[in-house]
Design a protein around this motif. Structure first.
Motif, PDB file in Angstrom:
ATOM      1  N   VAL A  77       0.791  -0.986   0.092  1.00 11.12           N
ATOM      2  CA  VAL A  77      -0.152  -0.236  -0.318  1.00 11.12           C
ATOM      3  C   VAL A  77       1.112   1.192   0.132  1.00 11.12           C
ATOM      4  CG1 VAL A  77      -1.326   1.261   1.632  1.00 11.12           C
ATOM      5  CG2 VAL A  77      -2.197  -0.741   1.466  1.00 11.12           C
ATOM      6  N   HIS A  78      -0.110   2.383  -0.975  1.00  8.10           N
ATOM      7  CA  HIS A  78       1.011   3.399  -0.848  1.00  8.10           C
ATOM      8  C   HIS A  78       0.778   5.354  -0.733  1.00  8.10           C
ATOM      9  CE1 HIS A  78       5.286   1.100  -2.464  1.00  8.10           C
ATOM     10  NE2 HIS A  78       3.967   0.467  -3.099  1.00  8.10           N
ATOM     11  N   VAL A  79       1.162   5.769  -0.562  1.00  8.97           N
ATOM     12  CA  VAL A  79       0.217   7.029  -0.425  1.00  8.97           C
ATOM     13  C   VAL A  79       0.911   8.633  -1.197  1.00  8.97           C
ATOM     14  CG1 VAL A  79       0.284   8.972   1.108  1.00  8.97           C
ATOM     15  CG2 VAL A  79      -0.261   6.771   2.100  1.00  8.97           C
ATOM     16  N   ARG A  80       0.342   8.605  -1.244  1.00  7.61           N
ATOM     17  CA  ARG A  80       0.352   9.791  -2.741  1.00  7.61           C
ATOM     18  C   ARG A  80      -0.576  10.834  -2.578  1.00  7.61           C
ATOM     19  NH1 ARG A  80      -0.437   5.013  -6.795  1.00  7.61           N
ATOM     20  NH2 ARG A  80       1.722   4.584  -7.112  1.00  7.61           N
ATOM     21  N   ALA A  81       0.677  11.958  -2.994  1.00  2.00           N
ATOM     22  CA  ALA A  81      -0.045  13.248  -2.821  1.00  2.00           C
ATOM     23  C   ALA A  81       0.050  13.805  -4.154  1.00  2.00           C
ATOM     24  CB  ALA A  81       0.350  14.553  -2.155  1.00  2.00           C
ATOM     25  N   ALA A  82      -1.673  14.613  -4.216  1.00  2.00           N
ATOM     26  CA  ALA A  82      -2.617  14.354  -5.913  1.00  2.00           C
ATOM     27  C   ALA A  82      -2.629  15.948  -5.578  1.00  2.00           C
ATOM     28  CB  ALA A  82      -3.133  13.391  -6.484  1.00  2.00           C
ATOM     29  N   SER A  83      -2.547  16.979  -5.965  1.00  2.00           N
ATOM     30  CA  SER A  83      -2.719  18.195  -6.449  1.00  2.00           C
ATOM     31  C   SER A  83      -4.190  18.746  -7.934  1.00  2.00           C
ATOM     32  CB  SER A  83      -1.788  19.226  -6.523  1.00  2.00           C
ATOM     33  OG  SER A  83      -0.987  19.471  -7.619  1.00  2.00           O
ATOM     34  N   ALA A  84      -4.456  19.604  -7.548  1.00  2.00           N
ATOM     35  CA  ALA A  84      -4.970  20.274  -8.797  1.00  2.00           C
ATOM     36  C   ALA A  84      -4.514  20.178 -10.183  1.00  2.00           C
ATOM     37  CB  ALA A  84      -5.651  21.284  -8.597  1.00  2.00           C
ATOM     38  N   ARG A  85      -2.907  20.337 -10.152  1.00  2.00           N
ATOM     39  CA  ARG A  85      -2.197  20.730 -11.001  1.00  2.00           C
ATOM     40  C   ARG A  85      -1.205  18.739 -11.643  1.00  2.00           C
ATOM     41  NH1 ARG A  85       3.066  24.274  -9.411  1.00  2.00           N
ATOM     42  NH2 ARG A  85       3.530  22.208  -7.971  1.00  2.00           N
ATOM     43  N   SER A  86      -1.571  17.826 -10.316  1.00  2.00           N
ATOM     44  CA  SER A  86      -1.882  16.760 -10.826  1.00  2.00           C
ATOM     45  C   SER A  86      -2.667  16.279 -12.292  1.00  2.00           C
ATOM     46  CB  SER A  86      -1.341  16.078  -9.843  1.00  2.00           C
ATOM     47  OG  SER A  86      -1.131  16.927  -8.988  1.00  2.00           O
ATOM     48  N   GLN A  87      -3.754  17.063 -11.936  1.00  2.00           N
ATOM     49  CA  GLN A  87      -4.612  16.065 -13.314  1.00  2.00           C
ATOM     50  C   GLN A  87      -4.389  17.278 -14.486  1.00  2.00           C
ATOM     51  OE1 GLN A  87      -8.694  17.282 -12.074  1.00  2.00           O
ATOM     52  NE2 GLN A  87      -8.435  16.047  -9.912  1.00  2.00           N
ATOM     53  N   ALA A  88      -3.803  17.492 -14.541  1.00  2.00           N
ATOM     54  CA  ALA A  88      -3.269  18.754 -15.656  1.00  2.00           C
ATOM     55  C   ALA A  88      -1.341  18.061 -16.191  1.00  2.00           C
ATOM     56  CB  ALA A  88      -3.089  20.059 -15.483  1.00  2.00           C
ATOM     57  N   GLY A  89      -1.630  17.014 -15.621  1.00  2.00           N
ATOM     58  CA  GLY A  89      -0.252  16.825 -16.528  1.00  2.00           C
ATOM     59  C   GLY A  89       1.191  16.650 -15.180  1.00  2.00           C
ATOM     60  N   TRP A  90       0.783  17.576 -14.154  1.00  2.00           N
ATOM     61  CA  TRP A  90       1.976  17.495 -13.262  1.00  2.00           C
ATOM     62  C   TRP A  90       1.964  15.850 -12.495  1.00  2.00           C
ATOM     63  CZ3 TRP A  90       4.478  22.032 -13.275  1.00  2.00           C
ATOM     64  CH2 TRP A  90       4.864  21.466 -11.765  1.00  2.00           C
ATOM     65  N   PRO A  91       3.423  15.485 -11.903  1.00  2.00           N
ATOM     66  CA  PRO A  91       3.675  14.241 -11.469  1.00  2.00           C
ATOM     67  C   PRO A  91       2.563  14.392 -10.191  1.00  2.00           C
ATOM     68  CG  PRO A  91       5.960  15.335 -11.907  1.00  2.00           C
ATOM     69  CD  PRO A  91       4.390  16.275 -12.627  1.00  2.00           C
ATOM     70  N   VAL A  92       2.028  13.077 -10.232  1.00  2.00           N
ATOM     71  CA  VAL A  92       1.892  12.722  -8.404  1.00  2.00           C
ATOM     72  C   VAL A  92       3.433  12.423  -7.437  1.00  2.00           C
ATOM     73  CG1 VAL A  92       0.123  11.180  -7.227  1.00  2.00           C
ATOM     74  CG2 VAL A  92      -0.404  12.165  -9.758  1.00  2.00           C
ATOM     75  N   MET A  93       3.359  13.264  -6.269  1.00  2.00           N
ATOM     76  CA  MET A  93       4.262  12.827  -5.512  1.00  2.00           C
ATOM     77  C   MET A  93       4.071  11.879  -4.560  1.00  2.00           C
ATOM     78  SD  MET A  93       5.736  15.222  -2.050  1.00  2.00           S
ATOM     79  CE  MET A  93       5.938  16.423  -3.373  1.00  2.00           C
ATOM     80  N   GLU A  94       4.727  10.332  -4.981  1.00  2.00           N
ATOM     81  CA  GLU A  94       4.615   9.517  -4.182  1.00  2.00           C
ATOM     82  C   GLU A  94       5.215   9.567  -2.594  1.00  2.00           C
ATOM     83  OE1 GLU A  94       5.898   4.349  -3.549  1.00  2.00           O
ATOM     84  OE2 GLU A  94       4.941   5.796  -5.210  1.00  2.00           O
ATOM     85  N   LEU A  95       4.612   9.549  -1.205  1.00  2.00           N
ATOM     86  CA  LEU A  95       5.271   9.943  -0.583  1.00  2.00           C
ATOM     87  C   LEU A  95       5.853   9.020   0.896  1.00  2.00           C
ATOM     88  CD1 LEU A  95       2.071  11.373   0.811  1.00  2.00           C
ATOM     89  CD2 LEU A  95       4.473  12.914  -0.462  1.00  2.00           C
ATOM     90  N   GLY A  96       5.052   7.544   0.233  1.00  2.00           N
ATOM     91  CA  GLY A  96       5.854   6.305   0.608  1.00  2.00           C
ATOM     92  C   GLY A  96       4.409   5.535   1.388  1.00  2.00           C
ATOM     93  N   GLY A  97       5.469   4.457   1.919  1.00  2.00           N
ATOM     94  CA  GLY A  97       4.438   3.749   1.682  1.00  2.00           C
ATOM     95  C   GLY A  97       4.522   1.872   2.444  1.00  2.00           C
TER      96      GLY A  97
END
Length: 281
Positions: free
Chosen positions: A100-120
């Motif tokens: 299981v992994h935790v990611r940070a997705a922002s509004a910019r992620s929906q526009a092609g910005w990479p999703v930040m993986e925080l760990g898991g």
């Protein structure tokens, strides 16, 4: 005209900047606490709370979004994260690929910005044979998720025959750091408020004490009433006051004074002239 050097100028009176003081406080908060059942197989099939749904294919692995948090609040930043969950893989293999992994997705992620993986957490019975797992992490610098991001929980399973990954409970708690403005301790002076207004166009600098202090110092260098000029280096008497050279007649050292220079120079000149030659020799 006479031009002064900056090295000869110094501030004779520095007015207090009086920037507001802040206090840093810590706040613990649970972003999500989920219970249910999510299973992802090596073929990409997923069962989430009794409902069949396909998993996403990410970099050759099958993943499923289990749950998501509310947007991260403004005025706070994450300094620590703790993930605890119940889950396990198919029970053999022990490669640590499922988990299981935790990611940070922002509004910019929906526009092609990479999703930040925080760990898991990865399932590896060589490390943890129990179904209860805990993962903790602290955040510094650029690793901090931006304000408004959603923290998402994803279940991952590799596409290898017979593999599967499951999760039945998950809890994500974070520690926020918040700066509180203490108006009762200090307030900006009138000069500081004027300087803040002059640099208001750069919002991130208008509240930075270092930027305001530098701007104040730069402005004060242009005010004659705040400056004094050191003229001692412009004359021989000034050099004497600064200790650049000392009069040997007033020397207090115990060492003997050097002999007079004039007789030594005359003797040197006589040696350079050499003996006088007579005519015809």
């Amino acid at each position: 005209t006479w031009r002064s050097l900056i090295r000869d100028l110094h501030i004779v009176r520095a007015a207090p900047v009086g920037m507001p003081r802040t206090r840093v406080t810590l706040e613990d908060k649970v972003l999500f606490s989920w219970t249910g059942k999510c299973v992802v197989s090596a073929t990409g099939h997923c069962l989430l709370d009794g409902r069949q749904s396909p998993a996403d294919n990410r970099d050759g692995n099958f993943e499923k979004l289990i749950t998501s948090s509310a947007p991260l609040p403004e005025g706070r930043r994450i300094v620590q994260m703790k993930l605890s969950l119940e889950g396990m893989d198919q029970g053999w293999g022990n490669t640590g690929h499922a988990g299981v992994h935790v990611r940070a997705a922002s509004a910019r992620s929906q526009a092609g910005w990479p999703v930040m993986e925080l760990g898991g957490i990865v399932y590896d019975r060589r490390v943890q044979r129990s179904t209860n797992h805990v993962y903790e992490r602290q955040f510094f610098g650029e690793d901090i998720p931006e304000v408004g991001s959603l923290l998402q929980l994803w279940l991952r399973c590799p596409p290898w025959g017979g593999w599967s990954a499951s999760c039945t409970a998950a809890r994500l708690s974070v520690r926020f750091e918040k700066e509180e403005l203490l108006h009762e301790l200090a307030s900006p002076s009138k000069e500081a408020e004027k300087t803040i207004g002059a640099i208001e166009g750069a919002s991130e600098k208008a509240t930075d004490p270092a930027a305001v202090s530098f701007e104040l110092m730069w402005r004060r260098l242009g005010e004659d009433c705040r400056l004094a000029l050191d003229l001692s280096h412009l004359s021989l008497s000034g050099l004497r006051r600064q200790g650049i050279w000392a009069d040997p007649k007033r020397s207090t050292d115990n060492e003997p004074l050097p002999p007079p220079a004039v007789p030594r120079i005359e003797a040197l000149l006589r040696r350079l002239d050499g003996p006088k030659r007579s005519s015809g020799s």
